[in-house]
Scaffold this active site. Structure first.
Site, PDB file in Angstrom:
ATOM      1  CG  ASP A 166       4.718  41.935  11.461  1.00  0.00           C
ATOM      2  OD1 ASP A 166       4.834  43.145  11.201  1.00  0.00           O
ATOM      3  OD2 ASP A 166       5.142  41.415  12.510  1.00  0.00           O
ATOM      4  CD  GLU A 167       1.532  46.932  13.530  1.00  0.00           C
ATOM      5  OE1 GLU A 167       0.925  47.702  14.309  1.00  0.00           O
ATOM      6  OE2 GLU A 167       2.769  46.788  13.524  1.00  0.00           O
ATOM      7  CG  ASP A 180       0.668  42.421  15.418  1.00  0.00           C
ATOM      8  OD1 ASP A 180       1.523  42.223  14.536  1.00  0.00           O
ATOM      9  OD2 ASP A 180       0.948  42.750  16.584  1.00  0.00           O
TER      10      ASP A 180
END
Length: 355
Positions: free
Chosen positions: A103-104, A8
């Protein structure tokens, strides 16, 4: 036993803006609309989060909490380019990568390309590779399933690395506040607290029949995850039939201005999801759950395949106003698109993130 890593990125949009403009370092940076607009916060730096600012909050409210904050418009094209760099790093270690957003992502490194048996070592290498390539930090969680890896990645943000093993699962989950359980939203957490379920230990002590009777099918999920059980695979490819988002309100809404403000926030979330997946919708639908739990859905075609914020909001607003029973309060509102066009035109790639 599987070896799962959850990565993350830390305050992703804001961190990229700070990287591009180092003068913003150490300041309360908010990526989103300006305070005098009807925009919302997409994300913010950790300095801003100390003031209670979070994604989805109106920009005006964020400004009231932190008048000294620096508001910047997002640059989606850049965010996507950096995300592709990060994903390329993941694939140096495994092809079992499930991106959840820009983003993950989850990575299954049970078997991996560098033949490294230690998943924690792989997580450290990935963190270093991301920093070397992008000058951005991330937090990593390592465990034996997706749920626990996700929980682990939240334990030491920012720039952390946490491990949940079969030996420490109970200790970590028992002390975890109920609102920190992935899959338990604010409304459900508030409801659980009224029942005396304030942390993982309280949840563990509820029997399955109680959880099902109070939370339906979700009760099975709660019963399993608090025991460290999650059999979901890391999914590398899928083709969605719809893209949608919804929100259950802490207090039922009946004021049209409040409802339209919530609709606008949902549209912001929707277009970010569409942009991430590189798709457009050919029709739009809304979902309304009234205070008596009755649910209605309504849809209509869009004039053309689109992910345009203004068009989606215009048609969603028309659907809402023409189908909402104004004499009743709304408990939940959702919006989404269907009949997806997976071939996004090249020109759409040039759009900045709509805020």
């Amino acid at each position: 036993m599987k070896k799962i890593i959850h990565i993350d990125m830390d305050a992703y949009f804001a961190s990229i803006e700070i990287r591009e403009n180092p003068s913003l370092k150490g300041k309360c940076v908010i990526v989103g609309g300006l305070p005098d607009s009807r925009g919302v916060v997409a994300t913010c730096s950790y300095e801003a989060r100390k003031y209670g600012i979070h994604s989805g909050m109106s920009s005006y409210q964020a400004w009231k909490l932190c008048p000294q904050a620096v508001f910047v418009h997002g640059h989606f094209k850049l965010y996507k380019e950096v995300s592709e760099q990060i994903r390329a790093i993941f694939h140096q270690y495994t092809d079992l990568v499930e991106p959840m957003s820009l983003d993950e992502a989850y990575l299954d490194v049970t078997e991996n390309k560098i033949n490294e048996p230690d998943a924690v070592k792989i997580a450290r290498l990935i963190k270093q590779d991301i920093w070397n390539t992008t000058q951005l930090t991330c937090s990593a969680g390592v465990s034996y399933n997706k749920f626990l890896a996700k929980i682990a990645s939240e334990l030491q943000k920012p720039d952390g690395l946490s491990v949940i093993t079969p030996e420490n699962t109970r200790e970590i989950l028992f002390s975890l506040p109920i609102e920190k359980f992935y899959g338990i939203g604010k409304v459900t957490a508030a409801r659980m607290k009224k029942m005396g379920i304030k942390n993982g230990e309280d949840l563990y002590n509820q029997d399955l029949s109680f959880l099902i009777s109070n939370f339906g099918k979700a009760g099975v999920y709660y019963y399993q995850v608090v025991r460290g059980i999650d059999d979901r695979e890391v999914i590398t490819e899928f083709e969605p039939k719809t893209v949608s988002c919804e929100n259950t309100f802490e207090k039922d809404l009946d004021d049209i201005n409040d409802i339209l403000a919530e609709l606008e926030k949902l549209i912001e979330r929707l277009i970010n999801r569409l942009a991430f997946q590189g798709i457009m919708g050919k029709n739009i639908f809304i979902k309304i759950k009234y205070d008596n739990f009755e649910v209605i859905t309504r849809s209509c075609p869009l004039p053309e395949p689109t992910a345009d914020r203004a068009i989606l909001y215009e048609y969603a607003e028309k659907l809402l106003l023409s189908n909402w029973d104004h004499s009743r309060k709304i408990r939940l509102l959702g919006v989404g698109v269907g009949k997806l066009d997976l071939e996004r035109p090249e020109k759409e790639e040039q759009l900045e993130i709509p805020i």
